[in-house]
Design an enzyme around this catalytic site. Structure first.
Site: not given
Ligand code: GLN
Length: 589
Positions: A425, A554, A552
């Protein structure tokens, strides 16, 4: 609006049988987890571990996290103060504990699975303005408490495990510590819920602390006694205690707790310190917590012996790992480990899959900056030494201009020295600014987030954003990224899928009008959104691993299913990316 979220979701629900037959299905079983004595006991991990053990018994599990704060959601809260903001598929910006639930139980939760005081009051006040209370005085009891009960009952039946129909068990975690003023309406609502669904459909587990004092090493039960007394004064008696302690509880401590806290000795669970959190479900299973909980909930006959093979393997493998990989995390919020919790977890998942222990070196981006060489020379030297010692560099997401110059220097270092780089990001936007300045010679190139007068705005504010309202006004949640070419690292890591579904949380984007200039530098935007206008993934040619993503990755990494990008990043750091990409499916790492 919040109500309509719930009803939209409810509209999709169809009932389907699972291990429990359809007659019993009508009854949702609740497991409430409360906390006492002090905060930070690991209530979230305890609650998700209980979920893991129940799931391992063949039950379908969902979860709700209650945060008694007044914010509507975690979106406006600083990661410095409250740890990372976790983002859900539906764009909900929620407490990081929901990340634990998603990772431990492999769920996809909705924004409504995170209840806050703000959300409850907002829904009640909206109804009040509409005149729904027919002239009545609107009060905490019964209106707020009814809203809480309804919310819990409605959300608990939303399927979140990819199957149809409601789950069997809903684990509810009440944030904060029992006795906090702001959690009172929730405690009262939960007391009423217990009363209406009955003891056999509601199990209360109180997480508490057993400290050890003095040279004798006596395990002290008094703080737990007090917090149980507090809970009982509010009308709730715990059925189980989950006692946190450094060492295993003595038998005498259990007996004492049982006697003074009114909890059968067999229901006193002990979560003592363990080498890694994956041991906790095993610890609970070894104490037969599942048996006792299932008996209490009258589910014993329908559940099977828990299968925790995968968890056992993971917990043990992690303890035995010796090789490590040094990862430089260059960010703004490096003082608090929870600020990038999902990134840390994703690195862990990828490292375990590669039989490595992650060694994360936190670098405060501002320490890398030239100014710091004058003001704090030691910190500057340490930061650069750490960066040069790392096998790979990660620049995670963030907001505001603090440390941006340092992040640009880190991205430049990784690009020039061919050190694997993952920019997430803000980290992707940083690499675009760096390359525009240092490769294309656009010296004042910038994001308009940091300089709204830049002559070369390579990153700009997205047209649909709002500059006046901060809450929930970003581009949020799961969006499709179309992979533009099969001939790139990302496409191969995602097993040649045509598209990638990852979660977003940003206000700025790469300036679509500058894409062709930017690509003259050797950058290639290999992933774009469905309109082709929004840049989602960039790669740099002639570099072992230089990847920036606007999303993202994650948030969707799981212990047994690491995020493809994190895996590629770690493999590149140890020089094993090439062989993996040639045979990603077969290759056991
Ligand atoms: N501040 C940047 C934006 O709003 C990056 C956001 C992020 O890293 N999550 O686009």
């Amino acid at each position: 609006m919040l109500r309509s979220n719930i009803s939209q979701t409810l509209g999709r629900i169809t009932i389907q049988s699972s291990v429990i037959d359809c007659k019993k299905k009508a009854e949702m079983k609740y497991v409430l987890v409360t906390g006492g004595v002090v905060s930070g006991l690991g209530k979230g991990v305890t609650a998700s571990s209980i979920g893991v053990v129940l799931k391992a018994c063949g039950l379908r599990v969902t979860s709700i996290k209650i945060d008694p704060y007044l914010n509507i959601d975690a979106g406006t809260m600083s990661p410095f103060e409250h740890g990372e903001v976790f983002v859900l598929d539906d764009g909900g910006e929620v407490d990081l504990d929901l990340g634990n639930y998603e990772r431990f139980l492999d769920l996809k939760l909705t924004r409504d699975n995170n209840i806050t005081t703000g959300k409850i009051y907002q829904s009640v006040l909206e109804k009040e303005r509409q005149g729904d209370y027919l002239g009545k005085t609107v009060q905490v009891v019964p209106h707020i408490t009814d809203a809480i009960k309804n919310w819990i009952e409605t959300v608990s039946i939303i399927p979140v495990d990819g199957k149809e129909g409601p789950a069997d068990v809903c684990v509810i975690e009440l944030g904060g510590t029992v006795g906090d003023i702001e959690s009172m309406p929730f405690i009262e609502a939960l007391r009423q819920l217990l009363f209406s669904v009955g003891q056999n459909n509601f199990c209360l587990i109180h997480v508490s602390l057993i400290p050890v004092l003095g040279v004798v090493g006596e395990q002290k039960t008094k703080p737990t006694q007090h917090s149980v007394r507090e809970l009982r004064a509010l009308g709730l008696t715990p059925h189980f205690l989950a006692c946190r302690s450094a060492e295993p509880l003595f038998e005498s401590t259990r007996q004492k707790l049982s006697q003074f806290c009114h909890v059968p000795v067999g229901n006193i669970l002990n979560i003592h310190d363990v080498p890694n959190i994956w041991h906790i479900p095993l610890l609970l299973r070894n104490q037969n917590a599942h048996d006792a909980i299932l008996r209490h909930l009258e589910l014993f006959s329908v559940a099977k012996t828990p299968n925790l093979e995968e968890w056992t393997g993971r917990a043990e493998i992690f303890d035995s790992l010796t090789n490590s990989v040094r990862i430089a995390m260059v960010g703004k919020y490096v003082g608090m480990a929870d600020s990038y919790l999902s990134v840390v977890k994703s690195l862990l998942h990828a490292c375990i899959a590669s039989s490595l222990k992650p060694a994360i070196d936190w670098i405060a981006a501002s320490d890398l900056e030239d100014e710091s060489a004058k003001s704090t020379p030691e910190a500057h030297a340490t930061a650069w030494r750490t960066l040069r010692n790392a096998a790979c560099v990660l620049v995670p997401g963030g907001f505001g201009d603090r440390g941006v110059k340092g992040m640009i220097l880190a991205a430049k270092y990784a690009r020039e020295n061919k050190v694997p780089y993952l920019g997430i990001c803000l980290g992707m936007q940083i690499s675009v600014i760096e390359i525009a300045r240092n490769v294309l010679g656009l010296e004042r190139a910038n994001s308009t987030e940091f300089d709204d007068r830049t002559p070369d705005p390579v990153v700009i504010f997205m047209p649909e954003g709002s500059k006046t309202h901060m809450g929930s006004t970003m581009r949020l949640g799961s969006r499709k990224t179309l992979v533009q070419t099969p001939d790139c690292i990302t496409a191969k890591l995602y097993h040649n899928s045509e598209y990638v579904d990852e979660r977003h949380r940003h206000r700025y984007e790469v300036n679509p009008d500058m894409v062709s200039i930017l690509e003259e530098s050797g950058l290639k935007f290999v992933g774009k959104d469905e309109t082709g206008k929004r840049m989602e993934i960039l790669e740099l040619k002639d570099h072992p691993f230089y990847v920036g993503v606007q999303f993202h990755p994650e948030y969707k990494s799981r212990p047994g299913r690491p995020s493809p990008l994190f895996l590629g990043f770690i493999l590149a750091a140890i020089g094993k990316l090439e062989p993996y990409l040639q045979n990603p499916r077969n290759g056991r790492l």
